[in-house]
Design a protein around this motif. Structure first.
Motif, PDB file in Angstrom:
ATOM      1  N   ILE A 136       0.828  -1.203   0.000  1.00  0.00           N
ATOM      2  CA  ILE A 136       0.000   0.000   0.000  1.00  0.00           C
ATOM      3  C   ILE A 136       0.862   1.254   0.000  1.00  0.00           C
ATOM      4  O   ILE A 136       0.521   2.267  -0.618  1.00  0.00           O
ATOM      5  CB  ILE A 136      -0.948  -0.003   1.222  1.00  0.00           C
ATOM      6  N   LEU A 137       1.995   1.203   0.684  1.00  0.00           N
ATOM      7  CA  LEU A 137       2.865   2.379   0.750  1.00  0.00           C
ATOM      8  C   LEU A 137       3.351   2.790  -0.635  1.00  0.00           C
ATOM      9  O   LEU A 137       3.222   3.946  -1.041  1.00  0.00           O
ATOM     10  CB  LEU A 137       4.065   2.117   1.658  1.00  0.00           C
ATOM     11  N   ALA A 138       3.932   1.860  -1.368  1.00  0.00           N
ATOM     12  CA  ALA A 138       4.496   2.181  -2.677  1.00  0.00           C
ATOM     13  C   ALA A 138       3.417   2.602  -3.667  1.00  0.00           C
ATOM     14  O   ALA A 138       3.628   3.509  -4.481  1.00  0.00           O
ATOM     15  CB  ALA A 138       5.275   0.990  -3.221  1.00  0.00           C
ATOM     16  N   THR A 139       2.245   1.944  -3.611  1.00  0.00           N
ATOM     17  CA  THR A 139       1.177   2.326  -4.543  1.00  0.00           C
ATOM     18  C   THR A 139       0.745   3.763  -4.327  1.00  0.00           C
ATOM     19  O   THR A 139       0.441   4.479  -5.286  1.00  0.00           O
ATOM     20  CB  THR A 139      -0.039   1.395  -4.409  1.00  0.00           C
ATOM     21  N   GLY A 140       0.725   4.210  -3.070  1.00  0.00           N
ATOM     22  CA  GLY A 140       0.323   5.579  -2.789  1.00  0.00           C
ATOM     23  C   GLY A 140       1.451   6.567  -2.935  1.00  0.00           C
ATOM     24  O   GLY A 140       1.310   7.592  -3.602  1.00  0.00           O
ATOM     25  N   PHE A 141       2.604   6.271  -2.330  1.00  0.00           N
ATOM     26  CA  PHE A 141       3.727   7.198  -2.363  1.00  0.00           C
ATOM     27  C   PHE A 141       4.285   7.346  -3.780  1.00  0.00           C
ATOM     28  O   PHE A 141       4.458   8.457  -4.264  1.00  0.00           O
ATOM     29  CB  PHE A 141       4.843   6.709  -1.426  1.00  0.00           C
ATOM     30  N   TYR A 142       4.600   6.252  -4.418  1.00  0.00           N
ATOM     31  CA  TYR A 142       5.247   6.314  -5.729  1.00  0.00           C
ATOM     32  C   TYR A 142       4.232   6.365  -6.864  1.00  0.00           C
ATOM     33  O   TYR A 142       4.449   7.028  -7.871  1.00  0.00           O
ATOM     34  CB  TYR A 142       6.169   5.114  -5.930  1.00  0.00           C
ATOM     35  N   GLY A 143       3.115   5.665  -6.691  1.00  0.00           N
ATOM     36  CA  GLY A 143       2.147   5.588  -7.784  1.00  0.00           C
ATOM     37  C   GLY A 143       1.141   6.713  -7.810  1.00  0.00           C
ATOM     38  O   GLY A 143       0.667   7.107  -8.871  1.00  0.00           O
ATOM     39  N   GLY A 144       0.788   7.249  -6.630  1.00  0.00           N
ATOM     40  CA  GLY A 144      -0.228   8.284  -6.585  1.00  0.00           C
ATOM     41  C   GLY A 144      -1.628   7.700  -6.512  1.00  0.00           C
ATOM     42  O   GLY A 144      -1.821   6.485  -6.424  1.00  0.00           O
ATOM     43  N   THR A 147      -2.695   4.948  -9.290  1.00  0.00           N
ATOM     44  CA  THR A 147      -2.148   3.613  -9.056  1.00  0.00           C
ATOM     45  C   THR A 147      -2.774   2.984  -7.821  1.00  0.00           C
ATOM     46  O   THR A 147      -3.075   1.781  -7.795  1.00  0.00           O
ATOM     47  CB  THR A 147      -0.620   3.682  -8.889  1.00  0.00           C
ATOM     48  N   ALA A 148      -2.984   3.804  -6.776  1.00  0.00           N
ATOM     49  CA  ALA A 148      -3.601   3.292  -5.557  1.00  0.00           C
ATOM     50  C   ALA A 148      -4.983   2.721  -5.847  1.00  0.00           C
ATOM     51  O   ALA A 148      -5.369   1.672  -5.299  1.00  0.00           O
ATOM     52  CB  ALA A 148      -3.692   4.396  -4.511  1.00  0.00           C
ATOM     53  N   ALA A 163      -8.357  -2.207   0.693  1.00  0.00           N
ATOM     54  CA  ALA A 163      -7.123  -1.809   0.013  1.00  0.00           C
ATOM     55  C   ALA A 163      -7.232  -0.467  -0.704  1.00  0.00           C
ATOM     56  O   ALA A 163      -6.305   0.341  -0.662  1.00  0.00           O
ATOM     57  CB  ALA A 163      -6.699  -2.896  -0.970  1.00  0.00           C
ATOM     58  N   THR A 164      -8.348  -0.212  -1.370  1.00  0.00           N
ATOM     59  CA  THR A 164      -8.473   1.038  -2.122  1.00  0.00           C
ATOM     60  C   THR A 164      -8.470   2.245  -1.198  1.00  0.00           C
ATOM     61  O   THR A 164      -7.766   3.235  -1.446  1.00  0.00           O
ATOM     62  CB  THR A 164      -9.758   1.035  -2.961  1.00  0.00           C
ATOM     63  N   ASP A 165      -9.256   2.194  -0.133  1.00  0.00           N
ATOM     64  CA  ASP A 165      -9.277   3.306   0.822  1.00  0.00           C
ATOM     65  C   ASP A 165      -7.908   3.523   1.444  1.00  0.00           C
ATOM     66  O   ASP A 165      -7.462   4.662   1.619  1.00  0.00           O
ATOM     67  CB  ASP A 165     -10.299   3.033   1.929  1.00  0.00           C
ATOM     68  N   LEU A 166      -7.218   2.444   1.786  1.00  0.00           N
ATOM     69  CA  LEU A 166      -5.888   2.566   2.373  1.00  0.00           C
ATOM     70  C   LEU A 166      -4.903   3.137   1.367  1.00  0.00           C
ATOM     71  O   LEU A 166      -4.037   3.956   1.715  1.00  0.00           O
ATOM     72  CB  LEU A 166      -5.403   1.205   2.861  1.00  0.00           C
ATOM     73  N   GLY A 167      -5.011   2.708   0.126  1.00  0.00           N
ATOM     74  CA  GLY A 167      -4.128   3.216  -0.916  1.00  0.00           C
ATOM     75  C   GLY A 167      -4.330   4.699  -1.158  1.00  0.00           C
ATOM     76  O   GLY A 167      -3.366   5.458  -1.327  1.00  0.00           O
ATOM     77  N   MET A 168      -5.584   5.137  -1.164  1.00  0.00           N
ATOM     78  CA  MET A 168      -5.858   6.563  -1.360  1.00  0.00           C
ATOM     79  C   MET A 168      -5.338   7.380  -0.181  1.00  0.00           C
ATOM     80  O   MET A 168      -4.845   8.496  -0.345  1.00  0.00           O
ATOM     81  CB  MET A 168      -7.367   6.776  -1.525  1.00  0.00           C
ATOM     82  N   THR A 169      -5.449   6.825   1.018  1.00  0.00           N
ATOM     83  CA  THR A 169      -4.905   7.492   2.190  1.00  0.00           C
ATOM     84  C   THR A 169      -3.389   7.608   2.090  1.00  0.00           C
ATOM     85  O   THR A 169      -2.793   8.648   2.395  1.00  0.00           O
ATOM     86  CB  THR A 169      -5.276   6.722   3.472  1.00  0.00           C
ATOM     87  N   SER A 170      -2.755   6.534   1.660  1.00  0.00           N
ATOM     88  CA  SER A 170      -1.308   6.538   1.485  1.00  0.00           C
ATOM     89  C   SER A 170      -0.891   7.605   0.481  1.00  0.00           C
ATOM     90  O   SER A 170       0.088   8.332   0.696  1.00  0.00           O
ATOM     91  CB  SER A 170      -0.836   5.162   1.016  1.00  0.00           C
TER      92      SER A 170
END
Length: 461
Positions: A136-144, A147-148, A163-170
């Motif tokens: 989740i970290l990389a999808t949000g931090f690097y992917g935006g 990607t999240a 996963a989607t909510d966590l990715g958007m938060t990341s």
């Protein structure tokens, strides 16, 4: 979306940008911290838009504008051409090789270290966390956010419902860390003398502090290379940038539909613009003599201001507090990684203009391309460090590494192959370091204050 919603969105953006420019010219705190008007306007848009107070009638499409504007920006870089410096081709290749290795390394460590931390530490404290949580970290931090959302959907199909909510938060936390952390680091770098093109605030002229240029200091942004009787010169240059932008999108869509390959559209547009540059020819008989590089640069820079605005104004904040403990620990690990990559690894793997190149990658690795571009604009407004040019050229090298992570990662992590997945990205990271050392792209012995800027090497020959 209609043309009128596009008109309203850009009208509101323009109003906020002009208000922010006025604030920048009057408020010393904003001047002291090098806050660009476009960045400040983005925060005003975020506060007053649908993401928070919902006072301004922005459309639901404002989150998609930045991705399109990026294409135009890179077309402006490409249309002015790219060539190796005479007598310095070896230095150019060395600079780009080291930069490529640095960019690949940061995606590698952002994947394998947080996942390992999540499996060995976080999952022990919060047993309900699965082995895919660390990605989740990389999808949000690097992917935006994009990607999240994509990776989150894949995770959800495999049973990881949050996963989607966590990715958007990341992605949201990453962007905020990128903006505020980046500005803090830029201020630190200017005090230490690490920046090549923006020095300490006390040395900056009043024109640069306020952003308003006095009449005696004003210079022309371009010349008429085309007679307005035939075609307005500005329309001529806009057309030169829109052609590779549109063709880049169409060509990339064809590649994706035909071969299933997904390249960054801005890279394809950059390549098309370079081909146009080569086709026009720069000699006396070439068409390129009618292209004013200053006008092209100003058009690209103007697009960048709107890119920054929409990139910040479209941030989504509602889910920041979910999964507070595990997500907080994961985000903390990510912040530590990108800070170390900036201050410890950045100067090791970048020689000339090391801070400008490293701060761009820091911003790029904490959410979206627009944040990296925003930070770069503060310290290198005219791309003298060649960071944007090199990013467009070496960018495709990251694509297969990212695609494998986003497509195969969820299934491997939730399917019992988590250590194999971790091993792949740990190996990629190690290879980057080994290659850099072997090819002497490792500058640990050279003091940070003694590093040259990229444009100085061109002048020195």
């Amino acid at each position: 979306m209609t043309l009128y919603t596009l008109l309203v969105d850009f009208t509101l953006a323009s109003i906020l940008i002009l208000i922010s420019m006025f604030m920048r010219s009057k408020i010393k705190l904003l001047q002291k911290n090098f806050i660009p008007a476009s960045l400040m306007a983005g925060f005003l848009g975020l506060a007053l838009g649908p993401g928070f107070l919902n006072i301004l009638p922005f459309s639901v499409d404002i989150g998609s504008y930045a991705g399109v504007i990026i294409i135009f920006v890179f077309a402006s870089v490409g249309i002015n051409g790219f060539s190796f410096t005479p007598g310095n081709m070896k230095k150019d290749l060395k600079r780009m090789g080291a930069y490529a290795s640095y960019k690949i390394l940061i995606i590698g460590v952002l994947i394998f270290i947080p996942i390992t931390f999540s499996i060995l530490v976080i999952s022990k404290w919060v047993p309900e966390i699965n082995y895919g949580f660390g990605l989740i970290l990389a999808t949000g931090f690097y992917g935006g956010h994009g990607t999240a959302a994509a990776v989150g959907s894949t995770f959800e199909n495999l049973g990881f419902a949050a996963a989607t909510d966590l990715g958007m938060t990341s992605a949201t936390i990453g962007i905020l860390a990128g903006i505020f952390g980046g500005l803090i680091f830029i201020k630190m770098a200017t005090k230490k003398g690490y920046t090549q093109y923006v020095k300490d605030f006390s040395e900056i002229s009043e024109d640069m502090r306020t952003g308003l240029v006095k009449p005696d200091n004003r210079v022309s942004i371009g010349t008429e290379t085309i007679s307005p009787i035939a075609l307005d010169p500005l329309a001529f240059h806009v057309a030169l940038l829109l052609i590779p932008s549109g063709l880049g999108y169409l060509l990339n869509t064809y590649i994706a539909d035909t071969w299933g390959l997904d390249f960054p559209t801005f890279t394809i547009a950059f390549i098309v613009a370079l081909l146009m540059y080569a086709f026009m020819g720069k000699g006396k008989k070439g068409v390129y003599k009618y292209v004013d590089e200053n006008v092209v640069n100003r058009l690209g820079s103007s697009a960048t201001d709107y890119l920054v605005f929409f990139g910040v104004a479209s941030i989504k904040l509602p889910v920041v507090l979910e999964y507070a403990l595990p997500l907080g620990l994961l985000m903390l690990s990510g912040v530590i990684i990108v800070i170390l990559m900036l201050w410890a690894v950045g100067p090791l793997m970048n020689y000339e203009s090391w801070f400008e190149r490293s701060i761009f990658v820091y911003g790029y690795a904490t959410g979206v391309f627009a944040i990296g571009l925003t930070l770069l604009r503060v310290v290198d407004p005219n791309n003298k460090s060649k960071t944007l040019t090199d990013t467009a050229i070496v960018g495709p090298l990251n694509t297969p590494i990212e695609l494998f992570a986003w497509s195969a990662g969820p299934a491997m992590l939730l399917g019992g192959q988590h250590w194999s997945f971790i091993g792949i990205y740990a190996a990629i990271s190690i290879v980057c370091v080994v290659i850099s050392i072997k090819l002497k792209w490792w500058y640990w012995k050279i003091p940070l204050g003694d590093r040259p800027d990229a444009s100085a090497l061109d002048r020195d020959g």
